[in-house]
Design an enzyme around this catalytic site. Structure first.
Site, PDB file in Angstrom:
ATOM      1  N   LYS A 114      27.242 -48.258  15.014  1.00 63.64           N
ATOM      2  CA  LYS A 114      26.205 -47.465  14.263  1.00 63.64           C
ATOM      3  C   LYS A 114      25.053 -48.091  14.283  1.00 63.64           C
ATOM      4  O   LYS A 114      23.845 -47.420  14.604  1.00 63.64           O
ATOM      5  CB  LYS A 114      26.583 -47.216  12.992  1.00 63.64           C
ATOM      6  CG  LYS A 114      27.600 -45.829  12.945  1.00 63.64           C
ATOM      7  CD  LYS A 114      27.792 -45.142  11.718  1.00 63.64           C
ATOM      8  CE  LYS A 114      28.876 -44.137  11.669  1.00 63.64           C
ATOM      9  NZ  LYS A 114      29.203 -43.588  10.219  1.00 63.64           N
ATOM     10  N   LYS A 196      39.047 -38.862  22.487  1.00 61.61           N
ATOM     11  CA  LYS A 196      39.507 -38.074  21.406  1.00 61.61           C
ATOM     12  C   LYS A 196      38.553 -36.692  21.154  1.00 61.61           C
ATOM     13  O   LYS A 196      37.319 -36.990  21.364  1.00 61.61           O
ATOM     14  CB  LYS A 196      39.682 -38.652  20.249  1.00 61.61           C
ATOM     15  CG  LYS A 196      40.475 -38.168  19.151  1.00 61.61           C
ATOM     16  CD  LYS A 196      40.656 -39.084  17.861  1.00 61.61           C
ATOM     17  CE  LYS A 196      40.729 -38.392  16.578  1.00 61.61           C
ATOM     18  NZ  LYS A 196      40.549 -39.114  15.501  1.00 61.61           N
ATOM     19  N   LYS A 199      33.757 -34.138  16.548  1.00 56.47           N
ATOM     20  CA  LYS A 199      33.092 -33.015  16.214  1.00 56.47           C
ATOM     21  C   LYS A 199      31.328 -33.178  16.280  1.00 56.47           C
ATOM     22  O   LYS A 199      30.743 -32.487  16.346  1.00 56.47           O
ATOM     23  CB  LYS A 199      33.234 -32.403  14.494  1.00 56.47           C
ATOM     24  CG  LYS A 199      33.152 -33.706  13.822  1.00 56.47           C
ATOM     25  CD  LYS A 199      33.254 -33.032  12.466  1.00 56.47           C
ATOM     26  CE  LYS A 199      33.602 -33.663  10.926  1.00 56.47           C
ATOM     27  NZ  LYS A 199      33.288 -35.165  10.995  1.00 56.47           N
TER      28      LYS A 199
END
Ligand code: TRP
Length: 335
Positions: A114, A196, A199
């Site tokens: 991140k 995977k 969202k």
């Protein structure tokens, strides 16, 4: 409730939940709701570690809450609540910060990743994110935490922090374990089926949101990546796209791989994709209807949220009180 094992799970209110979240997790939780004492927390404080649009964040927290109910999670059997409604999360996180080392936090893969993606905002919250997550779990003395591969490291550090604290002060925290469901569909990205389904993917065609319209769902399945063999056959390694579609179809219809292979024997991928799309639409339609009704009834949603937060706070504050005493904080006189 007392002798049931406790499950704790957190979800970030970022982006829309996908059929991956539903088929891989929420659907199983509905089946578990009589056997476990489960806590489902919408972690809005965690979401603040990256910049959020305030209006959007508020809307999405409410939306995830409504969607959980719409999926069939019973607010009487489970405790569904918003993290910021229970102040003990932030309070325990502070204490645990003082029992967590800079060194162990700097090894966290998600932090490094991140920090790379948000170079202009490498804030202290991003760094101590796993400590807040540890507080979430430990407050409820949870035995089991359902986590995907990307959160395993955070559960590990939670266990390390809990063990460290217990070894100084005695048995304060239950040491949580990863919960791996016996049957969980692992739903992959429709465009890159070796990844995977997520969202927060930039490519809208890569995932099916729980709130996508029927037309959008049909279109996304039409565009799903397959292979050139033109045979519906389960082979994860050589046919990841078709195998993923088979997993989705199996999860929503209850059919086995063999039954699916027979059903589409001699038929083209076009027919198969259409059938998968229709089956998914059929599964999502009633959920979307319930969701839309709930979102129209904000008073009811607010009432359910308050109820969840009250129940969560009762348990969380008990643990926090114990921690405060153990570390030597003076109790306030209550009157
Ligand atoms: N970090 C988790 C994620 O991004 C969300 C989360 C926060 C969580 N607190 C938690 C998950 C506690 C499980 C338990 O997916």
């Amino acid at each position: 409730m007392e002798d049931k094992k406790r499950i704790f799970s957190g979800v970030q209110p970022s982006g829309h939940l996908t059929i991956g979240n539903y088929l891989g997790a929420i659907k199983n939780w509905v089946e578990l709701q009589d056997d476990y004492d489960s806590f489902y927390c919408i972690v809005d404080l965690h979401a603040l570690t990256v910049r959020q649009d305030p209006k959007e964040l508020r809307r999405r927290s409410l939306s995830v809450f409504a969607l959980y109910l719409a999926c069939g999670l019973d607010a009487d059997k489970n405790t569904i609540f918003v993290q910021s409604h229970v102040s003990a999360h932030a309070e325990l996180a502070w204490i645990l910060n003082c029992y967590t080392y800079m060194g162990e936090l700097s090894r966290m893969t998600q932090f490094k990743e991140k920090a790379r993606r948000h170079k202009d905002n490498i804030n202290a919250g991003l760094f101590t994110y796993p400590v807040l997550m540890a507080a979430d779990i430990l407050l409820y003395q949870a035995h089991l935490v359902p986590v995907g591969a990307d959160q395993k490291q955070h559960l590990e550090i939670t266990r390390d922090i809990a063990q460290r604290f217990n070894s100084i002060y005695g048995d304060v925290f239950v040491i949580p374990e990863a919960y791996i469901p016996k049957v969980a569909a692992r739903i992959m990205n429709l465009q890159e089926p070796t990844k995977k389904m997520s969202k927060s993917d930039e490519n809208e065609n890569a995932f099916i949101s729980m709130l996508d319209t029927s037309d959008v769902i049909m279109r996304k399945f039409r565009r799903a990546v397959t292979d050139s063999e033109a045979q519906v056959r389960y082979d994860e390694e050589n046919k990841p796209g078709i195998s993923n579609l088979m997993n989705i179809y199996a999860a929503v219809t209850g059919k086995s791989y063999e039954e699916i292979e027979q059903e589409f024997d001699g038929k083209g991928y076009g027919d198969f994709k259409k059938a998968v799309g229709e089956a998914v639409v059929e599964t999502l339609n009633p959920i979307q209807e319930r969701y839309n009704d709930l979102m129209k009834n904000k008073d009811y949603l607010q009432e359910m949220m308050n109820k969840g937060a009250e129940r969560a706070a009762r348990i969380a504050n008990r643990t926090l009180g114990k921690v405060y005493r153990k570390v030597g904080l003076v109790s306030p006189v209550r009157g």
